[in-house]
Design a protein around this motif. Structure first.
Motif, PDB file in Angstrom:
ATOM      1  N   TYR A   1       0.827  -1.208   0.000  1.00 19.46           N
ATOM      2  CA  TYR A   1       0.000   0.000   0.000  1.00 19.46           C
ATOM      3  C   TYR A   1       0.859   1.254   0.000  1.00 19.46           C
ATOM      4  CZ  TYR A   1      -3.717   3.283   1.034  1.00 19.46           C
ATOM      5  OH  TYR A   1      -4.594   4.326   0.958  1.00 19.46           O
TER       6      TYR A   1
ATOM      7  N   ALA B   1      -6.936  16.141  -1.953  1.00 12.45           N
ATOM      8  CA  ALA B   1      -8.388  15.937  -1.967  1.00 12.45           C
ATOM      9  C   ALA B   1      -8.807  14.713  -1.156  1.00 12.45           C
ATOM     10  CB  ALA B   1      -8.872  15.799  -3.407  1.00 12.45           C
ATOM     11  N   ASP B   2      -7.959  13.697  -1.116  1.00 16.60           N
ATOM     12  CA  ASP B   2      -8.296  12.511  -0.339  1.00 16.60           C
ATOM     13  C   ASP B   2      -7.004  11.769  -0.017  1.00 16.60           C
ATOM     14  OD1 ASP B   2      -7.589  10.451  -2.288  1.00 16.60           O
ATOM     15  OD2 ASP B   2      -9.350  11.068  -3.394  1.00 16.60           O
TER      16      ASP B   2
ATOM     17  N   ILE C   1      -6.614   8.360  -0.692  1.00 17.35           N
ATOM     18  CA  ILE C   1      -6.636   7.030  -1.320  1.00 17.35           C
ATOM     19  C   ILE C   1      -6.287   7.057  -2.800  1.00 17.35           C
ATOM     20  CG2 ILE C   1      -8.422   6.286   0.312  1.00 17.35           C
ATOM     21  CD1 ILE C   1     -10.356   6.207  -2.132  1.00 17.35           C
ATOM     22  N   SER C   2      -6.081   8.240  -3.381  1.00 16.36           N
ATOM     23  CA  SER C   2      -5.898   8.320  -4.830  1.00 16.36           C
ATOM     24  C   SER C   2      -4.520   7.836  -5.255  1.00 16.36           C
ATOM     25  CB  SER C   2      -6.085   9.766  -5.303  1.00 16.36           C
ATOM     26  OG  SER C   2      -7.446  10.114  -5.278  1.00 16.36           O
ATOM     27  N   PRO C   3      -4.447   7.241  -6.439  1.00 14.55           N
ATOM     28  CA  PRO C   3      -3.124   6.928  -6.978  1.00 14.55           C
ATOM     29  C   PRO C   3      -2.446   8.216  -7.442  1.00 14.55           C
ATOM     30  CG  PRO C   3      -4.820   6.427  -8.609  1.00 14.55           C
ATOM     31  CD  PRO C   3      -5.535   6.892  -7.362  1.00 14.55           C
TER      32      PRO C   3
ATOM     33  N   PHE D   1     -12.294   3.181 -11.619  1.00 12.86           N
ATOM     34  CA  PHE D   1     -11.920   3.536 -10.236  1.00 12.86           C
ATOM     35  C   PHE D   1     -10.684   2.728  -9.832  1.00 12.86           C
ATOM     36  CE2 PHE D   1     -12.580   3.111  -5.553  1.00 12.86           C
ATOM     37  CZ  PHE D   1     -12.617   4.455  -5.218  1.00 12.86           C
ATOM     38  N   LEU D   2      -9.541   3.410  -9.777  1.00 11.41           N
ATOM     39  CA  LEU D   2      -8.262   2.725  -9.545  1.00 11.41           C
ATOM     40  C   LEU D   2      -7.591   3.282  -8.293  1.00 11.41           C
ATOM     41  CD1 LEU D   2      -6.004   0.797 -10.526  1.00 11.41           C
ATOM     42  CD2 LEU D   2      -5.130   2.670 -11.924  1.00 11.41           C
ATOM     43  N   THR D   3      -7.484   2.440  -7.280  1.00 10.02           N
ATOM     44  CA  THR D   3      -6.822   2.849  -6.042  1.00 10.02           C
ATOM     45  C   THR D   3      -6.292   1.609  -5.351  1.00 10.02           C
ATOM     46  OG1 THR D   3      -7.185   3.636  -3.776  1.00 10.02           O
ATOM     47  CG2 THR D   3      -9.135   2.897  -4.965  1.00 10.02           C
TER      48      THR D   3
ATOM     49  N   GLY E   1     -14.306   7.506  -0.658  1.00  8.89           N
ATOM     50  CA  GLY E   1     -14.027   7.309  -2.077  1.00  8.89           C
ATOM     51  C   GLY E   1     -14.730   8.296  -2.989  1.00  8.89           C
TER      52      GLY E   1
ATOM     53  N   ALA F   1     -14.379  11.548  -3.626  1.00  9.53           N
ATOM     54  CA  ALA F   1     -13.563  12.448  -4.451  1.00  9.53           C
ATOM     55  C   ALA F   1     -12.981  11.709  -5.648  1.00  9.53           C
ATOM     56  CB  ALA F   1     -12.446  13.068  -3.605  1.00  9.53           C
ATOM     57  N   LEU F   2     -12.460  10.524  -5.394  1.00 11.22           N
ATOM     58  CA  LEU F   2     -11.824   9.778  -6.492  1.00 11.22           C
ATOM     59  C   LEU F   2     -12.870   9.260  -7.476  1.00 11.22           C
ATOM     60  CD1 LEU F   2      -9.207   8.683  -7.710  1.00 11.22           C
ATOM     61  CD2 LEU F   2      -9.423   6.677  -6.241  1.00 11.22           C
TER      62      LEU F   2
ATOM     63  N   GLN G   1     -14.081  11.674 -10.044  1.00 12.05           N
ATOM     64  CA  GLN G   1     -13.261  11.945 -11.228  1.00 12.05           C
ATOM     65  C   GLN G   1     -13.556  10.971 -12.366  1.00 12.05           C
ATOM     66  OE1 GLN G   1      -9.059  12.097 -10.101  1.00 12.05           O
ATOM     67  NE2 GLN G   1      -9.601  13.007  -8.144  1.00 12.05           N
TER      68      GLN G   1
END
Lengths: 375, 375
Positions: A207, A218-219, A221-223, B43-45, B73, B75-76, B79
């Motif tokens: 992780y 913004a968060d 968890i984003s890549p 949705f990629l995280t 999740g 915010a992501l 997108q």
């Protein structure tokens, strides 16, 4: 540092499970996920990344567990303390372990407890689960939270592994200045930070999340995007690095050049909230008490829906620091403290550290930070 | 190379699912695992590493999918191209998305198809699944394999991502001589090989296995020990490196110094078997045909229970090259060819490459190897 555990520790875990099973009237405990199978056996492989094959471990009311696994795992499971290992050639489109598991369960006897509460997954096809129930002819029920309760209390050996993982991440965080400068794409920072974690001793890096922006991110968890870091950004890196199957989970924030003073103030505030969480995290306190101690200082601060959580064989496991979670903190529980502040609408600064609950107060596992590090 | 997909591709996937749903009489498709949610949304995280929160996506019989997800999740997911995003603050011990999902399903209408066949998992607590069924009042059924069938056929954009991941691993394999010499512990080789993969462009390295020994290795799933490489060992590294959410999955064998000639002979044999697999992997052939073409050359060679498998958003997915799998190979399917030979009892040499099925024959995605590389 020594890998694995003494067989005595696995045996103690099985006995503890059996004590809970006797109390709940469960005749067999059936587990099938990576941490649950590993908890009793020490079976450690990254092969769980492949979803193609189910794996089963059955803990009887008395005696040693029985592994019911694909033959590809026989050699590795054979190195564990488990002696009763039953295999089939998987994947088998006609009968993918169903009959072997049903026979084993019938031999052991029910009712069969299956982890069914928060954070559990059924790691086998629903169709096959129904077939196992029918073929075994046994009653199936929840495991009454036995697995979750056991895993929540870490032994000293488990705590040492988490501390070791925290140390690895700490040394990698100390080197972020080498890899993060204005103009470097965030995706490259992510890639290089994983490299630093490996160089510092992580077995692997399941992780990594983070973000960067002038008032935070913004968060959490984003890549990473390919957008370059800019002077004035706050960069955050949050990692779950693993050593011998145990996670750390904490983050660090970095000021890329000169950041807006509101960022320094917000960062000081989340540090203070973390400190308040540490002081509230006493044995006997409730998870919601620790939440309240932090939440009051960061006006909610719940971008993540909680201000911390349990930690161990998984990145997150066990209790949640929320207003609703009334779990009693006990010595041996390892948790994260993770308060955040919304600096501007939709832009956050989040801080995270790892601690273990002790008889008197909590002990820090991650190398506590003191300042927004300048790069 | 461009990350993600055009919205048109996601829309086409949804329409294809809806076509299958209409045929099967399914009113709503409910998915909850990482690859399934990503397949329709992008949705990629890496946050799926945390088991604490369930995530849901509902594909209605007509119209766009609805995301029912934890607020962390939002915010992501915001997108992505998905516009109907419903969130709750998770984890919630009282109602962790159950009511929100049940309401959404009731609004959309059933029967609700849930992936239930091979390789599927129920990524939510069993207890909550039963509550969703009861609260929605709808009929639940299998998804009739719709998800698996869709994912088995890769688009050109998906294939390009897998080819890109294969190229990254190929460049890392070319540098193994820099990190593997006699005396280096296997665990350090693993750590450094992950570093090489990152340097060559991998986003992350979810999977690395391997082994080393004078006549090969006991299995292909064990983690590395600290035992040092010795002259005369055959070293194998098998990686699932990821780029933009797509895996490669292949291995390389290396001769550390001078190895026993039986190893060279075995390695030549598995290469020949791989070549036979490539030639048999024609559109219209069955998975068992490709198995047979290879198995005849390696006397079974099934340490892994199969001689290859599908590949894509997961390390392994879809068909298996076994005697029993009668899946028809179709253009766009990406598979691995993975024959092994038992050189001595319990010591194996396994080779693996990645290919895509085309209208005429198969195309190589991994950089085909020709020899046991000398180090």
């Amino acid at each position: 540092m020594q890998r694995g555990f003494d067989v005595s520790e696995y045996r103690a875990r099985v006995v503890a499970a059996q004590t809970g099973m006797a109390r709940a009237g469960v005749g067999a405990l059936l587990v099938m996920t990576e941490p649950e199978v590993r908890y009793f056996t020490g079976f450690l492989t990254r092969f769980w990344e492949s979803p193609s094959r189910p794996w089963f471990l059955v803990v009887p009311a008395a005696g040693d567990p029985v592994a019911v696994i694909p033959s590809i795992g026989a050699a590795l499971m054979g190195q564990s303390w488990i002696s009763d290992i039953r295999t089939w050639s998987a994947p088998d489109p006609d009968d993918d372990g169903v009959s072997l598991l049903a026979d084993t369960l019938r031999e052991i006897g029910g009712p069969v407890g299956v982890p069914s509460g928060p954070e559990t997954v059924l790691r086998m096809p629903l169709t096959d689960f129904e077939r196992v129930k029918a073929q075994s002819g046994l009653t199936f029920c929840s495991d009454h939270g036995i697995m979750a309760d056991l895993r929540a209390m870490k032994s000293e050996t488990e705590i040492a592994k988490i501390r070791h993982a925290c140390g690895i991440a700490g040394r990698a965080f100390d080197r972020v200045g080498d890899i993060a400068q204005p103009g470097v794409p965030l995706s490259r920072v992510f890639r290089n930070f994983q490299r630093l974690l490996l160089e510092e001793g992580a077995d692997w890096v399941p992780y990594l999340a983070g973000g960067a922006g002038p008032y935070g991110y913004a968060d959490v968890i984003s890549p990473a995007t390919d957008a370059p870091l800019q002077s004035g950004d706050v960069l955050m890196l949050d990692t779950g690095a693993v050593w011998d199957g145990y996670f750390c989970d904490y983050d660090r924030n970095f000021a890329i050049g000169s950041v807006d003073p509101v960022c320094d103030a917000a960062h000081r505030r989340v540090l203070e909230a973390t400190q308040a969480g540490l002081e509230a995290a006493r044995a006997g306190a409730l998870a919601c008490d620790v939440f309240a101690a932090m939440a009051g200082m960061v006006e909610g601060g719940e971008t993540a829906g909680r201000l911390g959580h349990g930690l161990g064989m998984q990145l997150t496991e066990g209790l949640s620091l929320t207003a609703k979670d009334r779990t009693v903190l006990c010595p041996g529980m390892v948790i994260t403290l993770e308060p955040g502040i919304e600096v501007r609408p939709g832009q956050w600064i989040v801080h995270e550290e790892n601690i273990v609950i002790r008889e008197k107060g909590a002990e820090k596992l991650s190398p506590w930070t003191t300042d927004l590090v300048r790069i």
